[in-house]
Design an enzyme around this catalytic site. Structure first.
Site, short mmCIF file in Angstrom:
data_model
loop_
_atom_site.label_atom_id
_atom_site.label_comp_id
_atom_site.label_asym_id
_atom_site.label_seq_id
_atom_site.Cartn_x
_atom_site.Cartn_y
_atom_site.Cartn_z
CB ALA A 15 -0.92 0.00 1.22
CB CYS A 130 1.41 7.16 9.71
SG CYS A 130 0.83 5.71 10.60
CD GLN A 157 -2.91 5.33 14.77
OE1 GLN A 157 -2.61 5.52 15.93
NE2 GLN A 157 -2.12 4.65 13.95
N GLY A 161 -3.04 1.74 7.74
CA GLY A 161 -1.79 1.77 8.52
C GLY A 161 -1.24 0.37 8.71
CG HIS A 256 -3.77 7.74 10.78
ND1 HIS A 256 -4.39 6.63 10.26
CD2 HIS A 256 -2.48 7.37 11.03
CE1 HIS A 256 -3.51 5.64 10.19
NE2 HIS A 256 -2.35 6.06 10.63
CG ASN A 330 -2.96 6.24 6.80
OD1 ASN A 330 -3.91 6.68 6.17
ND2 ASN A 330 -2.70 4.96 6.88
P1 A2P Z 1 4.98 -8.91 -1.69
O1 A2P Z 1 3.92 -8.25 -2.54
O2 A2P Z 1 5.91 -9.73 -2.52
O3 A2P Z 1 4.41 -9.64 -0.51
P2 A2P Z 1 1.93 -3.98 2.83
O4 A2P Z 1 2.54 -3.07 3.86
O5 A2P Z 1 0.88 -3.32 2.01
O6 A2P Z 1 1.50 -5.29 3.42
O7 A2P Z 1 3.15 -4.34 1.80
C1 A2P Z 1 4.32 -4.99 2.21
C2 A2P Z 1 5.37 -4.93 1.11
O8 A2P Z 1 6.56 -5.58 1.60
C3 A2P Z 1 4.99 -5.68 -0.15
O9 A2P Z 1 5.54 -5.02 -1.27
C4 A2P Z 1 5.63 -7.03 0.05
O10 A2P Z 1 5.91 -7.73 -1.14
C5 A2P Z 1 6.94 -6.59 0.67
N1 A2P Z 1 7.60 -7.71 1.37
C6 A2P Z 1 7.10 -8.51 2.34
N2 A2P Z 1 7.99 -9.44 2.72
C7 A2P Z 1 9.11 -9.23 1.98
C8 A2P Z 1 10.40 -9.84 1.91
N3 A2P Z 1 10.73 -10.88 2.67
N4 A2P Z 1 11.30 -9.34 1.03
C9 A2P Z 1 10.99 -8.29 0.25
N5 A2P Z 1 9.79 -7.66 0.27
C10 A2P Z 1 8.86 -8.11 1.12
#
Ligand code: A2P
Length: 352
Positions: A15, A130, A157, A161, A256, A330
């Site tokens: 997000a 945030c 919030q 978030g 928020h 946020n």
């Molecule tokens: P992915 O789409 O491959 O899961 P949010 O905060 O909306 O949940 O997004 C989390 C972000 O962090 C996403 O882009 C997710 O990618 C990435 N992410 C989660 N775990 C890892 C990891 N082990 N290595 C790299 N990126 C990650």
């Protein structure tokens, strides 16, 4: 010719990450290349940067070879694993997670408030939480002109978030509730991903953001207290401003709200004086016209980089004390925009 930067966005599919792509596209940073990084789950996904079609890559330490600037928002453990690798390879990282915020050699920066702190970076700059960002945006002009003694904040919030999955969870619960179905099964993430129990947020309020600690406070509340002191006073444990917080998740997707009660040193300050300094502060928008029912609302703040402040009024029972209502997106000022804005300042200040 001015320098152009190779930029990597870590967590590009999330997000915040998607908004980082958009904010970077609109920024003043001279860009040579952009690399989009996430986990193996979304490797191969196509996303747009300006008019370029980019393919998301799985993150490895070598993903950061040749990168000058990293913008990251993939969770604290991912930052802890990869950002030191990026720094080792010569990159400067602006990190939106809480992984390094309290490290002594890591500046915690809201560019309108404490840009000078950027000069002390050793490769990593932390973006504050945030809720902290929008509160210090509203209070910094007050602190500069009238001095601050105490802050008591209650937050309202938004689900986002906790990431894209929390927005999806709120939508599913809302639909199930309206369809007369049980929504308890839908609750898989909130109030906080790693905790034992999950509760529906739709048509509900959850007074828990992040884990609950033995002190009685949630970790989000702890962050608001100590981050505010680090940003405003350069000391996370300073007693010069007393801060306490109650953080509540509300069934709003984005932006928020915060009810902020504060006391000032200069007791001659009036509500109009407070309004004037906030209206003049870059990034703040005063929305305070009670005769016309004008005040900040999340649905109007979504998509804006600004912090909206209204309902500024004195506490008639206590001299030098005021209430106000603060709203900001946020995911933008609270996350993606503040991260990109920090990077813009690093470029302008010659710190990359
Ligand atoms: P992915 O789409 O491959 O899961 P949010 O905060 O909306 O949940 O997004 C989390 C972000 O962090 C996403 O882009 C997710 O990618 C990435 N992410 C989660 N775990 C890892 C990891 N082990 N290595 C790299 N990126 C990650």
């Amino acid at each position: 010719m001015s320098k152009e930067y190779n930029v990597a966005i870590l967590g590009a599919t999330g997000a915040v990450g998607r908004r980082m792509i958009d904010q970077l596209a609109k920024s003043t940073i001279p860009i040579k290349s952009v690399k989009l990084l996430a986990s193996s789950r979304s490797a191969g996904t196509h996303l747009k940067f300006r008019d370029q079609d980019l393919v998301v890559e799985e993150t490895t330490p070598d993903s950061f070879n040749g990168i000058d600037l990293v913008l990251s928002s993939a969770g604290g453990s991912v930052s802890k694993k990869f950002l030191p690798e990026a720094v080792k390879r010569g990159a400067v990282c602006v990190d939106n997670t809480s992984a390094f915020r309290m490290d002594e050699d890591v500046p915690l920066v809201v560019p309108e408030v404490n840009p000078e702190a950027l000069k002390n970076h050793h490769g990593i700059i932390a973006n504050p939480n945030c809720s902290t960002i929008q509160m210090v945006m509203a209070l910094e002009p007050v602190r500069r002109k009238f001095g601050l003694k105490q802050i008591i904040v209650s937050t309202y919030q938004a689900a986002s978030g906790a990431g894209q999955a929390a927005i999806d969870e709120l939508k599913k619960e809302s639909q199930d509730y309206l369809d007369g179905k049980d929504m308890h099964e839908d609750a898989q993430i909130l109030p906080t991903k790693g905790d034992k129990k999950h509760y529906p947020l739709a048509f509900n309020l959850l007074p828990q953001i992040d884990v609950l600690e033995d002190s009685g406070y949630s970790h989000e509340e702890w962050k608001m207290i100590h981050e505010t002191k680090k940003i405003m006073l350069n000391d996370m444990n300073s007693k010069d401003i007393k801060v306490t917080a109650t953080c509540v998740r509300v069934p709003v997707p984005i932006a928020h709200g915060e009810s902020v009660y504060f006391t000032v040193e200069d007791e001659s300050a009036t509500a109009e004086d407070i309004m004037d300094v906030i209206a003049d502060f870059p990034g703040d928008v005063l929305q305070d016209d009670i005769k016309n029912q004008i005040y900040p609302q999340p649905i109007n703040a979504e998509g804006s980089r600004d912090t909206f402040v209204g309902r500024i009024r004195p506490d008639y029972e206590n001299k030098g004390a005021f209430n106000m209502w603060v709203v900001s997106d946020n995911l933008l000022k609270g996350a993606a925009w503040n991260t990109v804005e920090n990077a813009e300042y690093l470029v302008k200040m010659g710190l990359i």
